[in-house]
Design a protein around this motif. Sequence first.
Motif, PDB file in Angstrom:
ATOM      1  N   ILE A 245      15.729  24.322  14.260  1.00  0.00           N
ATOM      2  CA  ILE A 245      15.349  24.033  12.871  1.00  0.00           C
ATOM      3  C   ILE A 245      14.952  22.563  12.777  1.00  0.00           C
ATOM      4  CG2 ILE A 245      16.071  24.103  10.452  1.00  0.00           C
ATOM      5  CD1 ILE A 245      18.391  25.969  11.315  1.00  0.00           C
ATOM      6  N   ASP A 246      13.857  22.298  12.053  1.00  0.00           N
ATOM      7  CA  ASP A 246      13.280  20.946  12.024  1.00  0.00           C
ATOM      8  C   ASP A 246      12.954  20.565  10.584  1.00  0.00           C
ATOM      9  OD1 ASP A 246      11.154  18.953  12.111  1.00  0.00           O
ATOM     10  OD2 ASP A 246      10.870  19.430  14.235  1.00  0.00           O
TER      11      ASP A 246
ATOM     12  N   HIS B  73       5.426  18.215  11.457  1.00  0.00           N
ATOM     13  CA  HIS B  73       5.564  19.497  12.158  1.00  0.00           C
ATOM     14  C   HIS B  73       6.177  19.298  13.545  1.00  0.00           C
ATOM     15  CE1 HIS B  73       3.438  22.915  14.505  1.00  0.00           C
ATOM     16  NE2 HIS B  73       4.545  23.381  13.970  1.00  0.00           N
ATOM     17  N   GLY B  74       7.144  20.121  13.913  1.00  0.00           N
ATOM     18  CA  GLY B  74       7.790  20.027  15.229  1.00  0.00           C
ATOM     19  C   GLY B  74       6.951  20.696  16.308  1.00  0.00           C
ATOM     20  N   ASP B  75       5.745  20.172  16.516  1.00  0.00           N
ATOM     21  CA  ASP B  75       4.771  20.843  17.388  1.00  0.00           C
ATOM     22  C   ASP B  75       5.158  20.903  18.866  1.00  0.00           C
ATOM     23  OD1 ASP B  75       4.443  18.090  17.662  1.00  0.00           O
ATOM     24  OD2 ASP B  75       2.246  18.147  17.679  1.00  0.00           O
TER      25      ASP B  75
ATOM     26  N   LEU C 195      13.703  30.740  18.705  1.00  0.00           N
ATOM     27  CA  LEU C 195      12.989  30.854  17.431  1.00  0.00           C
ATOM     28  C   LEU C 195      12.902  29.447  16.850  1.00  0.00           C
ATOM     29  CD1 LEU C 195      11.807  32.782  15.198  1.00  0.00           C
ATOM     30  CD2 LEU C 195      14.066  32.658  14.131  1.00  0.00           C
ATOM     31  N   THR C 196      11.674  28.948  16.667  1.00  0.00           N
ATOM     32  CA  THR C 196      11.524  27.610  16.090  1.00  0.00           C
ATOM     33  C   THR C 196      11.120  27.732  14.618  1.00  0.00           C
ATOM     34  OG1 THR C 196       9.178  27.403  16.722  1.00  0.00           O
ATOM     35  CG2 THR C 196      10.798  26.630  18.314  1.00  0.00           C
ATOM     36  N   VAL C 197      11.720  26.894  13.793  1.00  0.00           N
ATOM     37  CA  VAL C 197      11.415  26.881  12.361  1.00  0.00           C
ATOM     38  C   VAL C 197      11.220  25.432  11.930  1.00  0.00           C
ATOM     39  CG1 VAL C 197      12.130  27.626  10.057  1.00  0.00           C
ATOM     40  CG2 VAL C 197      13.041  28.820  12.071  1.00  0.00           C
ATOM     41  N   SER C 198      10.021  25.104  11.447  1.00  0.00           N
ATOM     42  CA  SER C 198       9.779  23.736  10.974  1.00  0.00           C
ATOM     43  C   SER C 198       9.329  23.747   9.518  1.00  0.00           C
ATOM     44  CB  SER C 198       8.717  23.047  11.833  1.00  0.00           C
ATOM     45  OG  SER C 198       8.420  21.751  11.314  1.00  0.00           O
ATOM     46  N   PHE C 199       9.934  22.867   8.740  1.00  0.00           N
ATOM     47  CA  PHE C 199       9.503  22.569   7.367  1.00  0.00           C
ATOM     48  C   PHE C 199       8.767  21.233   7.456  1.00  0.00           C
ATOM     49  CE2 PHE C 199      13.297  25.096   7.217  1.00  0.00           C
ATOM     50  CZ  PHE C 199      13.181  25.920   6.108  1.00  0.00           C
TER      51      PHE C 199
ATOM     52  N   ILE D   3      22.508  26.804  17.475  1.00  0.00           N
ATOM     53  CA  ILE D   3      21.442  26.231  16.636  1.00  0.00           C
ATOM     54  C   ILE D   3      21.245  24.769  17.009  1.00  0.00           C
ATOM     55  CG2 ILE D   3      20.758  25.620  14.262  1.00  0.00           C
ATOM     56  CD1 ILE D   3      22.270  28.036  13.230  1.00  0.00           C
ATOM     57  N   VAL D   4      19.985  24.349  17.080  1.00  0.00           N
ATOM     58  CA  VAL D   4      19.641  22.929  17.218  1.00  0.00           C
ATOM     59  C   VAL D   4      18.978  22.520  15.910  1.00  0.00           C
ATOM     60  CG1 VAL D   4      18.306  21.219  18.508  1.00  0.00           C
ATOM     61  CG2 VAL D   4      19.291  23.194  19.704  1.00  0.00           C
ATOM     62  N   LEU D   5      19.511  21.457  15.288  1.00  0.00           N
ATOM     63  CA  LEU D   5      18.987  21.006  13.995  1.00  0.00           C
ATOM     64  C   LEU D   5      18.437  19.593  14.118  1.00  0.00           C
ATOM     65  CD1 LEU D   5      18.599  21.280  10.915  1.00  0.00           C
ATOM     66  CD2 LEU D   5      21.010  20.652  10.628  1.00  0.00           C
ATOM     67  N   GLN D   6      17.139  19.453  13.906  1.00  0.00           N
ATOM     68  CA  GLN D   6      16.491  18.137  13.922  1.00  0.00           C
ATOM     69  C   GLN D   6      16.467  17.644  12.481  1.00  0.00           C
ATOM     70  OE1 GLN D   6      13.746  16.590  12.663  1.00  0.00           O
ATOM     71  NE2 GLN D   6      12.651  15.435  14.226  1.00  0.00           N
ATOM     72  N   CYS D   7      17.102  16.480  12.252  1.00  0.00           N
ATOM     73  CA  CYS D   7      17.320  15.965  10.891  1.00  0.00           C
ATOM     74  C   CYS D   7      16.434  14.771  10.578  1.00  0.00           C
ATOM     75  CB  CYS D   7      18.781  15.570  10.712  1.00  0.00           C
ATOM     76  SG  CYS D   7      19.928  16.933  10.817  1.00  0.00           S
TER      77      CYS D   7
END
Length: 390
Positions: free
Chosen positions: A176-177, A182-184, A197-201, A266-270
Amino acid sequence: IYRIPRPQGYRVSWHANPAVEGHHFGQSHPMKPWRLTLTKQLVMAYGMHNAMDLYLARAATYEEMAEFHETDYLDFLRQVMPGDIERAEQSDKVVRFNFGDDCPIFDGLYNYCSLYAGGTVDAARKLCNDQSEIAINWSGGLHHAKKAEASGFCYVNDIVLGVLQLLRHHPRVMYIDIDVHHGDGVEQAFWSTDRVLTVSFHKYDKDNFFPGTGASDDTGPTHPLNPGAHHSINVPLNDGIDDNSYISLYEEVIGACVNTYRPGAIVLQCGADSLGCDRLGCFNLNVSAHGACVAFTKKFNLPLLVVGGGGYTPRNVSRAWAHETSILVDADKIIDPQIPQSVAFRNHFGPDYSLFPSLSLIRQIENKNSRPYLEGLVEAVHEQLRYIKG
Ligand code: TV1
Ligand code: CA
Ligand code: ZN
């Protein structure tokens, strides 16, 4: 007076190496590793270091980084010197590996990269060994780096290296980003596997906002033989999104993704450039809303690797990451929102001296995300999740 007890029933580990903080990208460059010093000072002034296991991050080895990066790129990264950007005999590699204004060659570059990457690899290993339930590396989160290319202030993709460690123990990992970009790099690294599964906001504007990828229909290559098809989720946003819209969007999207995909970790990029008043960002989020995403993610009780990322107004980056550390050690309800008298560099937190200044009052950007637009985004995610099984 400030001494936070350890959280009950789980361990939080903190992975850092103070040598990271001393590196300089150059005079006017927005990336300031010094923001990590400010974060650590806040965390310590609140006594939160007493609530965690503290580890001095070691440098990632060349071989560890080569699990993702190409060796000719790492060789170049290891031997470049300041001034090489202008040196003719290096110019083909400088161009090929994308060094320049965004990704300058500064003193100690390889040391800087291997230290932030080592922190994320260490953090992931602690989770795999059941020596930690939540592992934090605020110096990591450099999501744009590619296999053989620097990009957007990122040289080594520590997140990819951390996910690769987690994949040794977990069949499925979710990324999660919440950085405004964008976490391209992470998306691309895993777009041919269904195990991530990658999810970027992010703010999305194809032509005017970096990196220009991450539209709603950018869901990974949909070749019928690609198991990773549909395993990149993108939530493209316009300027000015506010606290309530962002939190409800985050909870709906992430809730649905976790329930469908059932990740083992889960990996969370903050990235804190999604806060209001960020030098490069364009959202209106307050520290509390950014933190609400972390709190929501923590509630799944899955092994959680938390990394930093962008964030270009250092006083607010440190506020957000200190607040998020307090959430992770379950101390957010007990710490004083007034910043302790004892904190080093306290002058940076004036005139309010609060952990939660009203960022949206200081600089309000018009919210260009209509209700129907946001509802459409949630609908698109639900549609996409129909292709995914846990
Ligand atoms: C040197 C000095 C470099 C001043 C870069 C802002 C600077 C930027 C600078 C800048 C700047 C970007 C692009 C244009 C690509 C370029 C850590 C050819 C005031 C994770 C990276 C953003 C975000 C890169 C990284 C972007 C992260 N914006 N001043 N550079 N094109 N690059 O647009 O996601 O936060 O801005
Ligand atoms: Ca993002
Ligand atoms: Zn960013």
